[in-house]
Design a protein around this motif. Structure first.
Motif, PDB file in Angstrom:
ATOM      1  N   GLY A  28       0.820  -1.196   0.000  1.00 37.55           N
ATOM      2  CA  GLY A  28       0.000   0.000   0.000  1.00 37.55           C
ATOM      3  C   GLY A  28       0.859   1.254   0.000  1.00 37.55           C
ATOM      4  O   GLY A  28       2.068   1.205   0.284  1.00 37.55           O
ATOM      5  N   GLU A  29       0.239   2.403  -0.301  1.00 35.16           N
ATOM      6  CA  GLU A  29       1.014   3.634  -0.454  1.00 35.16           C
ATOM      7  C   GLU A  29       1.746   4.012   0.833  1.00 35.16           C
ATOM      8  O   GLU A  29       2.921   4.386   0.795  1.00 35.16           O
ATOM      9  N   ASP A  30       1.078   3.926   1.974  1.00 38.75           N
ATOM     10  CA  ASP A  30       1.717   4.296   3.242  1.00 38.75           C
ATOM     11  C   ASP A  30       2.922   3.403   3.542  1.00 38.75           C
ATOM     12  O   ASP A  30       3.985   3.883   3.952  1.00 38.75           O
ATOM     13  N   ILE A  31       2.745   2.102   3.336  1.00 36.52           N
ATOM     14  CA  ILE A  31       3.844   1.156   3.579  1.00 36.52           C
ATOM     15  C   ILE A  31       4.984   1.405   2.602  1.00 36.52           C
ATOM     16  O   ILE A  31       6.167   1.368   2.970  1.00 36.52           O
ATOM     17  N   ALA A  32       4.647   1.657   1.348  1.00 36.16           N
ATOM     18  CA  ALA A  32       5.683   1.901   0.326  1.00 36.16           C
ATOM     19  C   ALA A  32       6.534   3.108   0.704  1.00 36.16           C
ATOM     20  O   ALA A  32       7.768   3.075   0.585  1.00 36.16           O
ATOM     21  N   TRP A  33       5.902   4.172   1.181  1.00 30.18           N
ATOM     22  CA  TRP A  33       6.655   5.358   1.562  1.00 30.18           C
ATOM     23  C   TRP A  33       7.506   5.101   2.805  1.00 30.18           C
ATOM     24  O   TRP A  33       8.618   5.620   2.930  1.00 30.18           O
ATOM     25  N   HIS A  90       4.189   9.832  -8.820  1.00 33.25           N
ATOM     26  CA  HIS A  90       3.467   9.669 -10.094  1.00 33.25           C
ATOM     27  C   HIS A  90       2.862   8.275 -10.191  1.00 33.25           C
ATOM     28  O   HIS A  90       1.730   8.102 -10.677  1.00 33.25           O
ATOM     29  N   HIS A  91       3.598   7.297  -9.727  1.00 28.73           N
ATOM     30  CA  HIS A  91       3.157   5.906  -9.763  1.00 28.73           C
ATOM     31  C   HIS A  91       1.844   5.729  -8.985  1.00 28.73           C
ATOM     32  O   HIS A  91       0.888   5.118  -9.477  1.00 28.73           O
ATOM     33  N   PHE A  92       1.777   6.294  -7.782  1.00 25.55           N
ATOM     34  CA  PHE A  92       0.570   6.136  -6.967  1.00 25.55           C
ATOM     35  C   PHE A  92      -0.541   7.089  -7.402  1.00 25.55           C
ATOM     36  O   PHE A  92      -1.725   6.744  -7.324  1.00 25.55           O
ATOM     37  N   ALA A  93      -0.171   8.278  -7.863  1.00 25.15           N
ATOM     38  CA  ALA A  93      -1.188   9.242  -8.296  1.00 25.15           C
ATOM     39  C   ALA A  93      -1.985   8.718  -9.480  1.00 25.15           C
ATOM     40  O   ALA A  93      -3.188   8.975  -9.600  1.00 25.15           O
ATOM     41  N   ASN A  94      -1.322   7.966 -10.343  1.00 25.78           N
ATOM     42  CA  ASN A  94      -1.973   7.439 -11.536  1.00 25.78           C
ATOM     43  C   ASN A  94      -2.431   5.997 -11.374  1.00 25.78           C
ATOM     44  O   ASN A  94      -2.843   5.377 -12.361  1.00 25.78           O
ATOM     45  N   LYS A  95      -2.336   5.507 -10.112  1.00 25.58           N
ATOM     46  CA  LYS A  95      -2.720   4.105  -9.857  1.00 25.58           C
ATOM     47  C   LYS A  95      -2.046   3.171 -10.852  1.00 25.58           C
ATOM     48  O   LYS A  95      -2.617   2.199 -11.337  1.00 25.58           O
ATOM     49  N   ASP A  96      -0.771   3.506 -11.138  1.00 21.16           N
ATOM     50  CA  ASP A  96      -0.054   2.812 -12.218  1.00 21.16           C
ATOM     51  C   ASP A  96       0.640   1.567 -11.679  1.00 21.16           C
ATOM     52  O   ASP A  96       1.856   1.427 -11.767  1.00 21.16           O
ATOM     53  N   VAL A  97      -0.133   0.658 -11.141  1.00 23.40           N
ATOM     54  CA  VAL A  97       0.461  -0.550 -10.556  1.00 23.40           C
ATOM     55  C   VAL A  97       0.841  -1.573 -11.610  1.00 23.40           C
ATOM     56  O   VAL A  97       1.427  -2.616 -11.306  1.00 23.40           O
ATOM     57  N   THR A  98       0.507  -1.309 -12.848  1.00 25.78           N
ATOM     58  CA  THR A  98       0.871  -2.233 -13.933  1.00 25.78           C
ATOM     59  C   THR A  98       1.887  -1.589 -14.872  1.00 25.78           C
ATOM     60  O   THR A  98       1.917  -1.872 -16.058  1.00 25.78           O
ATOM     61  N   ASP A  99       2.682  -0.681 -14.325  1.00 28.60           N
ATOM     62  CA  ASP A  99       3.717  -0.001 -15.107  1.00 28.60           C
ATOM     63  C   ASP A  99       4.581  -1.032 -15.819  1.00 28.60           C
ATOM     64  O   ASP A  99       5.135  -1.938 -15.210  1.00 28.60           O
TER      65      ASP A  99
END
Length: 491
Positions: free
Chosen positions: A14-19, A48-57
């Motif tokens: 998740g975003e919090d854990i990632a940061w 940018h990755h989380f803002a765009n929900k780009d989990v399939t980059d």
């Protein structure tokens, strides 16, 4: 590696854990402290990755780098776990993210990628170095070097490229970070480097914008890595073992002088002889890993330069009919090597053992030092320093017991066994000796006692070296398999 890695093995955090893991990586990792990855650029890409929900980059370089930072960050943020499950928990969870990075390894090497692919492979190599796996770290760093050289990072950029200064410095720092890692892993694993120093035209790094030359330890680490490369080439390569005795001695003197000149150039807070404490006075930008790396690298290089003369398995290089001058040179080198080994063992009390501790710091240098102290004790068991050297081996045993407490999987009974062997040898010699300071021959018995040397020193040409021609018999007393375990680990 027991199975093929796949991207879908583990979900993205998740975003919090990632940061949280991102902050742990940039705040505490050795590779981040060298400037391998720009914190500013990485965090911008992650936002940018989380803002765009780009989990399939689909960018394999970003995918690999991101997941390696997650793996390293998780391991670093887990450093406060209880000893009993420290390494098992940290390495188990971290490994899953590392497997995700490994799943795009082929794409990084053979796809259309930029410099981030080199960063990703290099950061993966640093992570593998922390696992203590010579095969994995060596192969990853070799792949990273090949990709870097394919992109021309080892060469000075042409002026016609009109690269901005920031881009030039990024390329320079990336190449030299990889150089440091590859040379270190090659030295530690005993495997050849694939970087030819004569093919490098890339300029040496400049201090960071907010630092001067004295406080940028990266520059000193690069300088040492270049010396280490010369040591490996001239004293540890196949060609080096075919040199004449005179050439070997000449090279030892030359490399030792170069190393001492480098040491003299270090600022006071990085000097190897300065007191080592976890909270000692040093510039804010230099963490304890900088200090300990340079310290251990210096003493490790001392041992690497002189051990060609002192290791008993190299005896055949010099033959049995040695001149007095050569025997004296060997005795001097023995003294130099053991002093370096003693310094490293004494510094183990400054090592904080947790899930983030680098393997070179916790395992490799202390182990090499313990072996060199053992060799010295067995060669000179009646010296006044023998008892203190045995005590140092006991300290090394305690250090490795701490590692065993943190992770039973990396237990190494070998150190405990060589400490026992050294103590037994010294006690046998002293019981058989008629007076303090006397020396014994290979057969420890009352009838074999030789005349006493009242003022014996490590430089004495007349010193009888126990077991020097009978090491196989000596090690046969270790019959619990720990030596086989040690040998297999390094093979």
């Amino acid at each position: 590696m027991k199975r093929n890695s796949r991207r879908e093995l583990f979900d993205e955090p998740g975003e919090d854990i990632a940061w949280k893991w991102c902050q742990a990586y940039f705040g505490n990792s050795f590779d981040a402290s060298l400037g391998l990855v720009s914190k500013e650029h990485f965090e911008a890409r992650l936002r940018h990755h989380f803002a765009n929900k780009d989990v399939t980059d689909e960018d394999p370089a970003w995918y690999a780098l991101r997941n390696t930072v997650y793996a390293s960050g998780y391991r670093l943020s887990s450093s406060n776990l209880p000893y009993s499950n420290m390494f098992e928990e940290a390495q188990g969870q971290a490994w899953r993210y590392f497997e995700k990075a490994l799943s795009v390894h082929t794409e990084l090497l053979y796809g259309s990628t930029g410099l981030m692919a080199v960063q990703a492979l290099t950061s993966m190599s640093f992570f593998a170095e922390g696992l203590g796996s010579p095969s994995l770290g060596y192969m990853l760093s070799s792949c990273a070097v090949r990709l870097a050289q394919a992109k021309g990072l080892h060469r000075q950029p042409a002026q016609s490229w009109n690269l901005p200064r920031a881009e030039q410095q990024h390329r320079i720092r990336l190449f030299w970070t990889l150089y440091i890692l590859e040379k270190h892993i090659s030295y530690r694993s005993g495997r050849p480097s694939i970087i030819d120093d004569e093919d490098i035209s890339c300029s040496l790094p400049s201090p960071q914008p907010d630092q001067d030359t004295e406080t940028d330890s990266f520059i000193y680490i690069v300088q040492h890595a270049r010396i280490s490369s010369r040591i490996a080439k001239h004293l540890a390569s196949g060609k080096s073992f075919r040199q004449t005795h005179g050439k070997i001695l000449e090279m030892i003197e030359e490399l030792n002088t170069e190393l001492q000149e480098w040491r003299d150039s270090l600022p006071s807070f990085l000097q190897p002889d300065a007191p080592t404490t976890r909270h000692g006075k040093r510039p804010q930008n230099i963490n304890m890993y900088h200090v300990m790396y340079l310290r251990y690298a210096y003493f490790g290089s001392i041992m690497a330069i002189h051990s060609i003369l002192t290791h008993p398995w190299n005896t055949s290089l010099f033959g049995s009919d040695q001149t007095a001058a050569l025997r004296n040179r060997i005795s001097i080198s023995s003294h130099v090597v053991v002093n370096a080994a003693r310094a490293i063992i004494l510094d183990t009390d400054a090592i904080h053992v947790d899930a983030s501790t680098p393997i070179w710091l916790a395992f490799y240098f202390p182990l090499v030092s313990a072996i060199n102290i053992l060799i010295y004790v067995l060669k000179y068991p009646a010296l006044p320093t023998a008892s203190s050297d045995v005590a140092l081996l006991d300290i090394a045993t305690g250090h490795f017991s701490r590692l065993e407490l943190a992770s039973p999987d990396i237990a190494l009974p070998f150190v405990r066994e060589i400490a026992r062997l050294a103590r037994t040898t010294v006690e046998c010699v002293r019981k058989a000796a008629p007076s303090p300071g006397s020396m014994l021959g290979p057969d420890i018995s009352a009838s074999s006692i030789v005349p006493s040397f009242d003022n014996i020193t490590p430089h004495s040409n007349d010193t009888i070296e126990l077991y020097s021609d009978n090491w196989g018999t000596m090690f046969s007393s270790l019959n619990d398999g720990s030596l086989d375990e040690f040998t297999l680990y390094y093979q």
